[in-house]
Design a protein around this motif. Structure first.
Motif, PDB file in Angstrom:
ATOM      1  N   LEU A 174       0.835  -1.200   0.000  1.00 57.74           N
ATOM      2  CA  LEU A 174       0.000   0.000   0.000  1.00 57.74           C
ATOM      3  C   LEU A 174       0.870   1.251   0.000  1.00 57.74           C
ATOM      4  O   LEU A 174       0.569   2.236  -0.698  1.00 57.74           O
ATOM      5  CB  LEU A 174      -0.922   0.004   1.218  1.00 57.74           C
ATOM      6  CG  LEU A 174      -1.904   1.179   1.324  1.00 57.74           C
ATOM      7  CD1 LEU A 174      -2.843   1.227   0.123  1.00 57.74           C
ATOM      8  CD2 LEU A 174      -2.702   1.092   2.631  1.00 57.74           C
ATOM      9  N   LEU A 175       1.956   1.225   0.754  1.00 59.05           N
ATOM     10  CA  LEU A 175       2.883   2.364   0.782  1.00 59.05           C
ATOM     11  C   LEU A 175       3.499   2.591  -0.600  1.00 59.05           C
ATOM     12  O   LEU A 175       3.577   3.723  -1.086  1.00 59.05           O
ATOM     13  CB  LEU A 175       3.977   2.128   1.810  1.00 59.05           C
ATOM     14  CG  LEU A 175       5.111   3.170   1.873  1.00 59.05           C
ATOM     15  CD1 LEU A 175       4.568   4.557   2.158  1.00 59.05           C
ATOM     16  CD2 LEU A 175       6.140   2.774   2.930  1.00 59.05           C
ATOM     17  N   LEU A 176       3.923   1.504  -1.240  1.00 59.15           N
ATOM     18  CA  LEU A 176       4.522   1.610  -2.573  1.00 59.15           C
ATOM     19  C   LEU A 176       3.547   2.215  -3.565  1.00 59.15           C
ATOM     20  O   LEU A 176       3.888   3.142  -4.322  1.00 59.15           O
ATOM     21  CB  LEU A 176       4.965   0.222  -3.050  1.00 59.15           C
ATOM     22  CG  LEU A 176       5.437   0.120  -4.501  1.00 59.15           C
ATOM     23  CD1 LEU A 176       6.693   0.956  -4.723  1.00 59.15           C
ATOM     24  CD2 LEU A 176       5.693  -1.329  -4.880  1.00 59.15           C
ATOM     25  N   ILE A 177       2.309   1.737  -3.559  1.00 60.07           N
ATOM     26  CA  ILE A 177       1.315   2.225  -4.513  1.00 60.07           C
ATOM     27  C   ILE A 177       0.908   3.659  -4.171  1.00 60.07           C
ATOM     28  O   ILE A 177       0.622   4.462  -5.069  1.00 60.07           O
ATOM     29  CB  ILE A 177       0.104   1.276  -4.551  1.00 60.07           C
ATOM     30  CG1 ILE A 177       0.546  -0.051  -5.182  1.00 60.07           C
ATOM     31  CG2 ILE A 177      -1.069   1.884  -5.319  1.00 60.07           C
ATOM     32  CD1 ILE A 177      -0.527  -1.095  -5.290  1.00 60.07           C
ATOM     33  N   SER A 197       3.471  -2.503 -14.880  1.00 56.24           N
ATOM     34  CA  SER A 197       4.546  -2.759 -15.845  1.00 56.24           C
ATOM     35  C   SER A 197       5.920  -2.624 -15.194  1.00 56.24           C
ATOM     36  O   SER A 197       6.890  -3.232 -15.653  1.00 56.24           O
ATOM     37  CB  SER A 197       4.446  -1.785 -17.033  1.00 56.24           C
ATOM     38  OG  SER A 197       4.712  -0.451 -16.622  1.00 56.24           O
ATOM     39  N   PHE A 198       6.006  -1.864 -14.108  1.00 59.57           N
ATOM     40  CA  PHE A 198       7.294  -1.611 -13.457  1.00 59.57           C
ATOM     41  C   PHE A 198       7.530  -2.550 -12.280  1.00 59.57           C
ATOM     42  O   PHE A 198       8.664  -2.949 -12.023  1.00 59.57           O
ATOM     43  CB  PHE A 198       7.355  -0.157 -12.985  1.00 59.57           C
ATOM     44  CG  PHE A 198       8.733   0.332 -12.645  1.00 59.57           C
ATOM     45  CD1 PHE A 198       9.574   0.842 -13.625  1.00 59.57           C
ATOM     46  CD2 PHE A 198       9.202   0.272 -11.340  1.00 59.57           C
ATOM     47  CE1 PHE A 198      10.849   1.287 -13.312  1.00 59.57           C
ATOM     48  CE2 PHE A 198      10.481   0.712 -11.016  1.00 59.57           C
ATOM     49  CZ  PHE A 198      11.302   1.227 -12.006  1.00 59.57           C
ATOM     50  N   TYR A 199       6.469  -2.904 -11.547  1.00 56.35           N
ATOM     51  CA  TYR A 199       6.602  -3.747 -10.370  1.00 56.35           C
ATOM     52  C   TYR A 199       5.935  -5.102 -10.587  1.00 56.35           C
ATOM     53  O   TYR A 199       4.991  -5.228 -11.365  1.00 56.35           O
ATOM     54  CB  TYR A 199       5.993  -3.057  -9.141  1.00 56.35           C
ATOM     55  CG  TYR A 199       6.765  -1.841  -8.687  1.00 56.35           C
ATOM     56  CD1 TYR A 199       7.975  -1.968  -8.026  1.00 56.35           C
ATOM     57  CD2 TYR A 199       6.274  -0.564  -8.931  1.00 56.35           C
ATOM     58  CE1 TYR A 199       8.692  -0.855  -7.617  1.00 56.35           C
ATOM     59  CE2 TYR A 199       6.992   0.559  -8.526  1.00 56.35           C
ATOM     60  CZ  TYR A 199       8.193   0.406  -7.870  1.00 56.35           C
ATOM     61  OH  TYR A 199       8.903   1.513  -7.476  1.00 56.35           O
ATOM     62  N   ASN A 200       6.416  -6.090  -9.866  1.00 54.78           N
ATOM     63  CA  ASN A 200       5.863  -7.439  -9.957  1.00 54.78           C
ATOM     64  C   ASN A 200       4.617  -7.541  -9.079  1.00 54.78           C
ATOM     65  O   ASN A 200       4.587  -8.257  -8.068  1.00 54.78           O
ATOM     66  CB  ASN A 200       6.917  -8.472  -9.525  1.00 54.78           C
ATOM     67  CG  ASN A 200       6.461  -9.890  -9.745  1.00 54.78           C
ATOM     68  OD1 ASN A 200       5.610 -10.158 -10.606  1.00 54.78           O
ATOM     69  ND2 ASN A 200       6.995 -10.813  -8.968  1.00 54.78           N
ATOM     70  N   LEU A 201       3.592  -6.802  -9.468  1.00 62.05           N
ATOM     71  CA  LEU A 201       2.315  -6.781  -8.749  1.00 62.05           C
ATOM     72  C   LEU A 201       1.193  -7.074  -9.737  1.00 62.05           C
ATOM     73  O   LEU A 201       1.226  -6.588 -10.866  1.00 62.05           O
ATOM     74  CB  LEU A 201       2.091  -5.414  -8.090  1.00 62.05           C
ATOM     75  CG  LEU A 201       3.075  -5.004  -6.994  1.00 62.05           C
ATOM     76  CD1 LEU A 201       2.853  -3.550  -6.605  1.00 62.05           C
ATOM     77  CD2 LEU A 201       2.932  -5.909  -5.768  1.00 62.05           C
ATOM     78  N   SER A 202       0.220  -7.842  -9.307  1.00 60.19           N
ATOM     79  CA  SER A 202      -0.900  -8.170 -10.186  1.00 60.19           C
ATOM     80  C   SER A 202      -1.874  -7.000 -10.261  1.00 60.19           C
ATOM     81  O   SER A 202      -1.952  -6.177  -9.340  1.00 60.19           O
ATOM     82  CB  SER A 202      -1.629  -9.419  -9.687  1.00 60.19           C
ATOM     83  OG  SER A 202      -2.309  -9.150  -8.479  1.00 60.19           O
ATOM     84  N   GLU A 203      -2.614  -6.956 -11.349  1.00 62.10           N
ATOM     85  CA  GLU A 203      -3.609  -5.894 -11.501  1.00 62.10           C
ATOM     86  C   GLU A 203      -4.671  -5.924 -10.399  1.00 62.10           C
ATOM     87  O   GLU A 203      -5.005  -4.872  -9.843  1.00 62.10           O
ATOM     88  CB  GLU A 203      -4.257  -5.986 -12.879  1.00 62.10           C
ATOM     89  CG  GLU A 203      -5.250  -4.870 -13.158  1.00 62.10           C
ATOM     90  CD  GLU A 203      -5.751  -4.867 -14.591  1.00 62.10           C
ATOM     91  OE1 GLU A 203      -6.910  -4.448 -14.811  1.00 62.10           O
ATOM     92  OE2 GLU A 203      -4.998  -5.285 -15.493  1.00 62.10           O
ATOM     93  N   PRO A 204      -5.216  -7.109 -10.023  1.00 55.78           N
ATOM     94  CA  PRO A 204      -6.218  -7.129  -8.944  1.00 55.78           C
ATOM     95  C   PRO A 204      -5.686  -6.581  -7.623  1.00 55.78           C
ATOM     96  O   PRO A 204      -6.402  -5.853  -6.918  1.00 55.78           O
ATOM     97  CB  PRO A 204      -6.584  -8.614  -8.829  1.00 55.78           C
ATOM     98  CG  PRO A 204      -6.295  -9.181 -10.184  1.00 55.78           C
ATOM     99  CD  PRO A 204      -5.081  -8.444 -10.666  1.00 55.78           C
ATOM    100  N   ILE A 205      -4.429  -6.926  -7.280  1.00 53.99           N
ATOM    101  CA  ILE A 205      -3.851  -6.415  -6.027  1.00 53.99           C
ATOM    102  C   ILE A 205      -3.721  -4.901  -6.087  1.00 53.99           C
ATOM    103  O   ILE A 205      -4.049  -4.187  -5.129  1.00 53.99           O
ATOM    104  CB  ILE A 205      -2.467  -7.058  -5.764  1.00 53.99           C
ATOM    105  CG1 ILE A 205      -2.624  -8.527  -5.365  1.00 53.99           C
ATOM    106  CG2 ILE A 205      -1.704  -6.298  -4.688  1.00 53.99           C
ATOM    107  CD1 ILE A 205      -3.318  -8.726  -4.024  1.00 53.99           C
ATOM    108  N   CYS A 206      -3.247  -4.389  -7.229  1.00 63.00           N
ATOM    109  CA  CYS A 206      -3.096  -2.936  -7.379  1.00 63.00           C
ATOM    110  C   CYS A 206      -4.434  -2.237  -7.257  1.00 63.00           C
ATOM    111  O   CYS A 206      -4.556  -1.203  -6.579  1.00 63.00           O
ATOM    112  CB  CYS A 206      -2.448  -2.605  -8.726  1.00 63.00           C
ATOM    113  SG  CYS A 206      -0.693  -3.004  -8.805  1.00 63.00           S
TER     114      CYS A 206
END
Length: 244
Positions: free
Chosen positions: A92-95, A110-119
């Motif tokens: 959450l801090l990163l986003i 595209s920059f971080y290894n995070l899924s779209e649903p999590i974001c």
């Protein structure tokens, strides 16, 4: 009329951020430089012209309107509870930091290894915290001011001091885009106050540059962190040596 003036002022800032002058865009509009200046001075730009100018910068009119809205007076600080919640959740801090730097959802995944649903889940949480407004198609609208700052001695600053400070002040610095200055001296209260005012002026200039560059694509911007502080050092490492 005030909205038109505000939109054109935002357009001028966007052009400057893209390194474009009236002379640069005039040929692409089939106009003379003088004619372009007149359009801006008389606030007589049609929607068609506005769309043309935005296309030159790779933008849409909606992007320009969003930039204008982001420049309106907004929240300058979060509450301690808001910061505490963000500091407890690393993703959450990163986003949050990404959103504050005007990253899109596409930029983040595209920059971080995070899924779209999590974001999207984390962005929805920021929406509930009234930090952003999550618009249709997952567009992000900031609800904080461009000169937003973390709370002094707040949860985010504490997180930085505990988790990141050692890495931040690492000895190896890149000469091209990094700088570490350590100054030491003895100032009167008047000089101390004057220097603090100058530091605050530099902070405002940083905000202005950050705001100007917000219109640039992600690959044209690099994340930077600036820490400015003035502290009384005589009671630190040298305290054991002070005569009682």
């Amino acid at each position: 009329m005030p909205q038109i003036a505000s939109l054109l002022n935002t357009l001028k800032k966007a052009l400057k951020a893209h390194g474009l002058t009236y002379a640069d865009i005039a040929p692409k509009l089939d106009l003379t430089e003088a004619s372009v200046k007149r359009l801006f001075s008389e606030q007589a730009i049609s929607l068609a012209r506005l769309e043309q100018i935005c296309q030159i910068m790779g933008m849409e009119i909606s992007d320009l309107v969003q930039m204008m809205n982001e420049q309106q007076p907004r929240l300058q600080q979060l509450t301690a509870d808001q910061e505490e919640e963000i500091a407890r959740d690393l993703v959450l801090l990163l986003i949050t930091v990404c959103a504050l730097n005007r990253w899109s959802l596409e930029d983040i995944i595209s920059f971080y290894n995070l899924s779209e649903p999590i974001c999207i889940q984390k962005l929805a949480r920021l929406d509930k915290l009234k930090i952003i407004e999550l618009l249709p198609k997952n567009k992000i609208k900031l609800l904080v001011a461009t000169n937003f700052s973390w709370r002094e001695n707040g949860p985010i600053q504490h997180f930085f001091q505990e988790k990141i400070a050692q890495e931040f002040f690492k000895p190896a610095l890149n000469d091209d885009d990094e700088c570490l200055l350590v100054l030491n001296g003895m100032l009167s209260p008047q000089s101390n106050g004057e220097f603090q005012r100058k530091l605050k002026k530099i902070a405002r200039e940083f905000d202005d540059l950050n705001n100007q560059d917000a219109a640039l694509p992600l690959d044209k911007r690099n994340g930077v962190t600036v820490v400015m502080a003035m502290r009384d050092w005589k009671y630190g490492l040298f305290k054991p040596l002070i005569r009682s």
